[in-house]
Design an enzyme around this catalytic site. Structure first.
Site, PDB file in Angstrom:
ATOM      1  N   HIS A  84      12.020 -33.851 -33.782  1.00 33.79           N
ATOM      2  CA  HIS A  84      10.771 -34.293 -34.414  1.00 33.79           C
ATOM      3  C   HIS A  84      10.168 -33.214 -35.328  1.00 33.79           C
ATOM      4  O   HIS A  84       8.978 -33.245 -35.601  1.00 33.79           O
ATOM      5  CB  HIS A  84       9.768 -34.713 -33.338  1.00 33.79           C
ATOM      6  CG  HIS A  84      10.233 -35.891 -32.531  1.00 33.79           C
ATOM      7  ND1 HIS A  84      10.401 -37.143 -33.076  1.00 33.79           N
ATOM      8  CD2 HIS A  84      10.632 -35.986 -31.239  1.00 33.79           C
ATOM      9  CE1 HIS A  84      10.850 -37.969 -32.141  1.00 33.79           C
ATOM     10  NE2 HIS A  84      11.007 -37.293 -31.021  1.00 33.79           N
ATOM     11  N   LYS A 140       7.779 -14.546 -22.892  1.00 32.32           N
ATOM     12  CA  LYS A 140       8.214 -13.222 -22.426  1.00 32.32           C
ATOM     13  C   LYS A 140       8.930 -12.471 -23.539  1.00 32.32           C
ATOM     14  O   LYS A 140       8.725 -11.283 -23.749  1.00 32.32           O
ATOM     15  CB  LYS A 140       9.127 -13.423 -21.209  1.00 32.32           C
ATOM     16  CG  LYS A 140       9.061 -12.376 -20.169  1.00 32.32           C
ATOM     17  CD  LYS A 140       7.998 -12.552 -19.117  1.00 32.32           C
ATOM     18  CE  LYS A 140       6.616 -12.632 -19.645  1.00 32.32           C
ATOM     19  NZ  LYS A 140       5.624 -13.001 -18.634  1.00 32.32           N
ATOM     20  N   CYS A 192       0.878  -1.171   0.000  1.00 34.13           N
ATOM     21  CA  CYS A 192       0.000   0.000   0.000  1.00 34.13           C
ATOM     22  C   CYS A 192       0.917   1.223   0.000  1.00 34.13           C
ATOM     23  O   CYS A 192       2.112   1.106   0.223  1.00 34.13           O
ATOM     24  CB  CYS A 192      -0.848   0.068   1.259  1.00 34.13           C
ATOM     25  SG  CYS A 192      -1.880  -1.386   1.493  1.00 34.13           S
ATOM     26  N   ASN A 204       0.819   0.046   6.222  1.00 32.85           N
ATOM     27  CA  ASN A 204       1.187  -0.767   5.065  1.00 32.85           C
ATOM     28  C   ASN A 204       1.901  -1.999   5.594  1.00 32.85           C
ATOM     29  O   ASN A 204       2.823  -1.868   6.405  1.00 32.85           O
ATOM     30  CB  ASN A 204       2.119   0.034   4.152  1.00 32.85           C
ATOM     31  CG  ASN A 204       2.782  -0.843   3.096  1.00 32.85           C
ATOM     32  OD1 ASN A 204       2.194  -1.801   2.624  1.00 32.85           O
ATOM     33  ND2 ASN A 204       4.010  -0.503   2.730  1.00 32.85           N
ATOM     34  N   GLY A 205       1.467  -3.181   5.169  1.00 34.54           N
ATOM     35  CA  GLY A 205       2.107  -4.417   5.626  1.00 34.54           C
ATOM     36  C   GLY A 205       1.048  -5.414   6.039  1.00 34.54           C
ATOM     37  O   GLY A 205      -0.137  -5.266   5.714  1.00 34.54           O
ATOM     38  N   ARG A 208       1.504   1.632  -5.968  1.00 32.32           N
ATOM     39  CA  ARG A 208       1.626   0.665  -4.870  1.00 32.32           C
ATOM     40  C   ARG A 208       0.297   0.011  -4.514  1.00 32.32           C
ATOM     41  O   ARG A 208       0.252  -0.890  -3.672  1.00 32.32           O
ATOM     42  CB  ARG A 208       2.191   1.354  -3.620  1.00 32.32           C
ATOM     43  CG  ARG A 208       3.546   1.973  -3.810  1.00 32.32           C
ATOM     44  CD  ARG A 208       4.021   2.629  -2.536  1.00 32.32           C
ATOM     45  NE  ARG A 208       4.186   1.663  -1.467  1.00 32.32           N
ATOM     46  CZ  ARG A 208       5.253   0.907  -1.284  1.00 32.32           C
ATOM     47  NH1 ARG A 208       6.276   1.013  -2.101  1.00 32.32           N
ATOM     48  NH2 ARG A 208       5.315   0.046  -0.287  1.00 32.32           N
ATOM     49  N   GLU A 223       7.799 -20.329 -20.995  1.00 35.80           N
ATOM     50  CA  GLU A 223       7.597 -18.994 -20.417  1.00 35.80           C
ATOM     51  C   GLU A 223       8.671 -18.017 -20.917  1.00 35.80           C
ATOM     52  O   GLU A 223       8.376 -16.854 -21.212  1.00 35.80           O
ATOM     53  CB  GLU A 223       7.594 -19.091 -18.881  1.00 35.80           C
ATOM     54  CG  GLU A 223       7.555 -17.772 -18.123  1.00 35.80           C
ATOM     55  CD  GLU A 223       6.359 -16.881 -18.461  1.00 35.80           C
ATOM     56  OE1 GLU A 223       5.412 -17.333 -19.125  1.00 35.80           O
ATOM     57  OE2 GLU A 223       6.399 -15.699 -18.079  1.00 35.80           O
ATOM     58  N   LYS A 271      -2.985  -5.755 -19.638  1.00 36.13           N
ATOM     59  CA  LYS A 271      -2.573  -6.424 -18.399  1.00 36.13           C
ATOM     60  C   LYS A 271      -3.570  -7.501 -18.003  1.00 36.13           C
ATOM     61  O   LYS A 271      -3.187  -8.588 -17.598  1.00 36.13           O
ATOM     62  CB  LYS A 271      -2.425  -5.387 -17.282  1.00 36.13           C
ATOM     63  CG  LYS A 271      -1.917  -5.946 -15.967  1.00 36.13           C
ATOM     64  CD  LYS A 271      -0.449  -6.335 -16.052  1.00 36.13           C
ATOM     65  CE  LYS A 271       0.051  -7.040 -14.815  1.00 36.13           C
ATOM     66  NZ  LYS A 271       1.257  -7.840 -15.091  1.00 36.13           N
ATOM     67  N   TRP A 300      -3.768  -1.589  -1.321  1.00 35.26           N
ATOM     68  CA  TRP A 300      -3.712  -2.836  -2.086  1.00 35.26           C
ATOM     69  C   TRP A 300      -4.159  -3.899  -1.097  1.00 35.26           C
ATOM     70  O   TRP A 300      -3.419  -4.284  -0.193  1.00 35.26           O
ATOM     71  CB  TRP A 300      -2.290  -3.094  -2.572  1.00 35.26           C
ATOM     72  CG  TRP A 300      -2.127  -4.400  -3.269  1.00 35.26           C
ATOM     73  CD1 TRP A 300      -1.566  -5.532  -2.766  1.00 35.26           C
ATOM     74  CD2 TRP A 300      -2.516  -4.719  -4.606  1.00 35.26           C
ATOM     75  NE1 TRP A 300      -1.590  -6.526  -3.696  1.00 35.26           N
ATOM     76  CE2 TRP A 300      -2.168  -6.062  -4.840  1.00 35.26           C
ATOM     77  CE3 TRP A 300      -3.127  -3.996  -5.629  1.00 35.26           C
ATOM     78  CZ2 TRP A 300      -2.410  -6.698  -6.052  1.00 35.26           C
ATOM     79  CZ3 TRP A 300      -3.362  -4.636  -6.836  1.00 35.26           C
ATOM     80  CH2 TRP A 300      -3.000  -5.954  -7.040  1.00 35.26           C
ATOM     81  N   GLU A 360       6.446 -11.286 -26.169  1.00 35.33           N
ATOM     82  CA  GLU A 360       5.596 -10.200 -25.680  1.00 35.33           C
ATOM     83  C   GLU A 360       6.274  -8.847 -25.728  1.00 35.33           C
ATOM     84  O   GLU A 360       5.669  -7.871 -26.152  1.00 35.33           O
ATOM     85  CB  GLU A 360       5.230 -10.441 -24.207  1.00 35.33           C
ATOM     86  CG  GLU A 360       4.131 -11.405 -23.970  1.00 35.33           C
ATOM     87  CD  GLU A 360       3.706 -11.411 -22.512  1.00 35.33           C
ATOM     88  OE1 GLU A 360       4.546 -11.727 -21.651  1.00 35.33           O
ATOM     89  OE2 GLU A 360       2.549 -11.097 -22.235  1.00 35.33           O
TER      90      GLU A 360
HETATM   91  O1  M6R Z   1      -4.212 -12.385 -15.019  1.00 38.67           O
HETATM   92  P1  M6R Z   1      -3.917 -13.734 -15.594  1.00 38.67           P
HETATM   93  O2  M6R Z   1      -2.784 -14.426 -14.922  1.00 38.67           O
HETATM   94  O3  M6R Z   1      -5.146 -14.618 -15.623  1.00 38.67           O
HETATM   95  O4  M6R Z   1      -3.509 -13.484 -17.080  1.00 38.67           O
HETATM   96  C1  M6R Z   1      -3.286 -14.533 -17.961  1.00 38.67           C
HETATM   97  C2  M6R Z   1      -2.540 -14.059 -19.191  1.00 38.67           C
HETATM   98  O5  M6R Z   1      -3.308 -13.137 -19.902  1.00 38.67           O
HETATM   99  C3  M6R Z   1      -1.201 -13.421 -18.824  1.00 38.67           C
HETATM  100  O6  M6R Z   1      -0.406 -14.315 -18.113  1.00 38.67           O
HETATM  101  C4  M6R Z   1      -0.454 -12.974 -20.076  1.00 38.67           C
HETATM  102  O7  M6R Z   1       0.004 -14.098 -20.744  1.00 38.67           O
HETATM  103  C5  M6R Z   1       0.655 -11.993 -19.645  1.00 38.67           C
HETATM  104  N1  M6R Z   1       0.734 -10.924 -20.559  1.00 38.67           N
HETATM  105  C6  M6R Z   1       1.968 -12.651 -19.478  1.00 38.67           C
HETATM  106  O8  M6R Z   1       3.048 -11.813 -19.357  1.00 38.67           O
END
Ligand code: M6R
Length: 595
Positions: free
Chosen positions: A492, A473, A2, A97-98, A27, A469, A590, A71, A476
């Protein structure tokens, strides 16, 4: 996480607090509030939602005040659970906060002593404890209060009879801003920069007081101390990112703390979910994107530690698949708890008769209302679109669940559970060591990865999903095509794509697949692809690979946490070299609230 801010000076506090809170919104932003005092009274204005919802008309004019942007961790986002909190007599107000680990016991005692609570938060106990101890000396009452608190806290306390703000911290940040005929206290520097660039960082156990004219600090032994005054040279925007150029890099560096916060108070007694209520012989994990990859790592963790068979589904596929005859215990993983596909899948699992658990980072998010049980990851808000610290903390929760289930099922004994817990305890430090030495990763990103058109990531066993993953990344945020594969699968089909222009990032850990992985690396070398090996020790690998990144020593089962941090940094520095929009990559959001 927070944001808190306190002001005392010669100017009306309301607008100053609001401005400070806006600077701390990164935050947390699910509710906000301020308390301002004039000569007789304290008035509080607080509301669920963003800071702009606050109506300052109702706040009396006064030059002393405290503010909070929340938060949520204990108690859902609501007007009542927003800070600041009054004591029973509305003589004093606090912001916190905490997390107060022992708040249930403290609240119980205080209620027995006649205190009335207005919220479900852990924080409100602080206001009532100060009230309980207050006999005219506010500093004395706060000192006695903090001696009762277990957990993490940064607090600021104001009282209608005192022209001073009392503060204290333990494992949550707090910084003092030294102004001219005004002083401030806040969770972070951005909230201070409109007034001063001279700050004092407090240390754990510090307790102190600001008035308009001065600042006094005592350490945890009760000795008055002088904390060094530092001059901040950052702009406000730099400061919000803690001096990092991007939120993503800041969030990567926050991982040691996020890991620690996610296992704090849960390592031995993990009592948020009573697993004895469920008959768990089969687990299904359902999620999307990065959370799906965390689930895949979770499959290896759960099967190894509990012996329980674990399946995986992508949320968008599960919803429209044919119903199975079995009713697995179903775990949903979602950073935001707002992903439409995951929420839809949770509804479908319920319809199929499954018992359900959500792992999410956002208190009271939509997903939490669809499931039987919830476990929060405690990563704090993640602003960068690319998930980093939330992925890592999802893994921590999966380790915790597996240890708990492993003990229940009798698959592991208490000694083995303790060995796993020690691995978790050591993780924050190991991630810190890795983050302190990123030169090789930076250099490889610039020299080898930034120019590539295609990049492959390969791993085996528990590090195969980490390869997936790593590739996600990079796609993205660097906009480079990347694919993750189990190392044994390249032959394969994907071999057809390997040339001396397609770098391969190979994850090579000293587990039972090590020899096989060496063979796979040899096959890749024969196609002349540049090989970047992420491994534990160099061994024979330097002869076979073009570049080596060595991670700190760790057992294979916990290696995904460290390996993934390396891959996050590869993605970050590659995107950085290409000048990409790292925190807001094109076409991505997001949280994905549409199907
Ligand atoms: O909020 P969520 O974890 O459910 O989101 C799932 C995906 O949309 C999310 O992980 C997406 O792949 C991100 N942009 C990964 O960096």
């Amino acid at each position: 996480m927070c944001g808190i801010v306190g002001y005392i000076g010669n100017t009306p506090a309301g607008d100053i607090l609001l401005k400070g809170l806006r600077r701390l919104e990164y935050r947390g932003y699910d509710s906000a509030g301020v308390a301002v005092k004039d000569s007789d009274n304290i008035a509080i204005e607080k509301k669920k939602g963003r800071i702009d919802n606050l109506d300052l008309e109702s706040i009396i004019t006064g030059n002393v005040g405290i503010g909070h942007t929340r938060w949520a961790t204990h108690g859902k986002p609501s007007d009542e659970n927003s800070h600041p909190f009054f004591d029973c007599s509305e003589s004093l107000a606090i912001v916190h906060n905490g997390i107060i680990d022992n708040f249930v016991a403290l609240k119980d005692e205080l209620e027995k002593a006649g205190h009335n609570f207005s919220s479900q938060t852990d924080s409100e106990v602080i206001a009532h404890l100060v009230e309980e101890y207050y006999q005219g000396d506010l500093m004395d009452a706060v000192t006695k209060t903090v001696s009762k608190l277990e957990g993490s806290y940064a607090i600021v306390v104001m009282h209608r009879d005192h022209d001073a703000l009392i503060f204290s911290r333990n494992q949550s940040p707090l910084v003092i801003g030294i102004g001219t005929e005004e002083n401030l206290v806040a969770s972070d520097v951005p909230a201070l920069l409109d007034h001063t660039n001279e700050v004092k960082y407090l240390q754990d156990g510090d307790i102190g007081r600001i008035t308009t004219e001065d600042v006094k600090i005592w350490n945890d032994k009760g000795l008055e101390v002088e904390r060094e005054t530092k001059v901040i040279k950052w702009s406000v925007e730099d400061a919000e990112k803690g001096g990092y150029e991007h939120y993503m890099l800041k969030e990567i560096h926050e991982q040691p703390k996020a890991i620690h916060d996610s296992f704090l108070g849960r390592l031995v007694e993990f009592n948020e979910v009573d697993f004895s209520k469920y008959d768990i012989d089969l687990i299904n994990i359902i999620s999307c994107g990065t959370s799906y990859h965390a689930g895949l790592v979770g499959k290896y963790i759960i099967e190894e530690i509990t012996g329980i068979q674990c399946m995986l589904d992508l949320a968008s596929e599960y919803r429209y698949s044919s119903s199975t005859e079995k009713y697995p215990f179903t775990i949903f993983i979602s950073q935001s708890g707002e992903t439409a596909d995951t929420i839809g899948a949770a509804k479908e699992a319920k319809r199929r008769g499954c018992k359900t658990l959500a792992i999410t980072n956002v208190l009271d998010s939509s997903l939490t209302r669809e499931v039987d049980e919830v476990i929060y990851t405690q990563a704090g808000p993640e602003i960068g679109v690319a998930a980093t610290k939330t992925f890592t903390t999802q893994l921590i929760v999966l380790y915790l669940i597996a240890i708990q289930l492993g003990l229940r099922k009798g698959k592991i004994l208490i000694e083995q559970a303790e060995t796993y817990r020690n691995e978790l305890r050591r993780l924050p430090r190991r991630v810190e060591v890795l983050l302190n030495d990123v030169d090789a990763i930076q250099d490889i990103s610039e020299r080898v990865l930034a120019d590539a058109g295609d990049i492959f990531f390969v791993g085996r066993n528990i590090n195969y999903p980490v390869a997936l993953e790593g590739a996600l990344k990079l796609k993205e945020i660097a906009y480079i095509h990347a694919a993750g594969y189990p190392a044994g699968e390249l032959k394969h089909g994907p071999f057809a794509l390997l040339t001396n222009k397609t770098p391969v990032i190979a994850i090579c850990i000293k587990d039972h697949t090590f020899e096989k992985m060496l063979g796979n690396i040899g096959e890749i070398a024969a196609r002349e692809s540049p090989i970047i090996c992420v491994c534990q020790e160099e061994m024979e690998l330097e002869k076979l690979c073009d570049e080596i990144v060595v991670i700190p020593e760790i057992s294979p089962l916990f290696s995904p946490v460290l390996i993934n941090v390396v891959l996050q940094l590869f993605a970050y520095y590659t995107a950085y070299n290409l000048g990409r929009s790292i925190d807001k990559p094109r076409n991505l959001a997001k949280s994905v609230t549409v199907e």
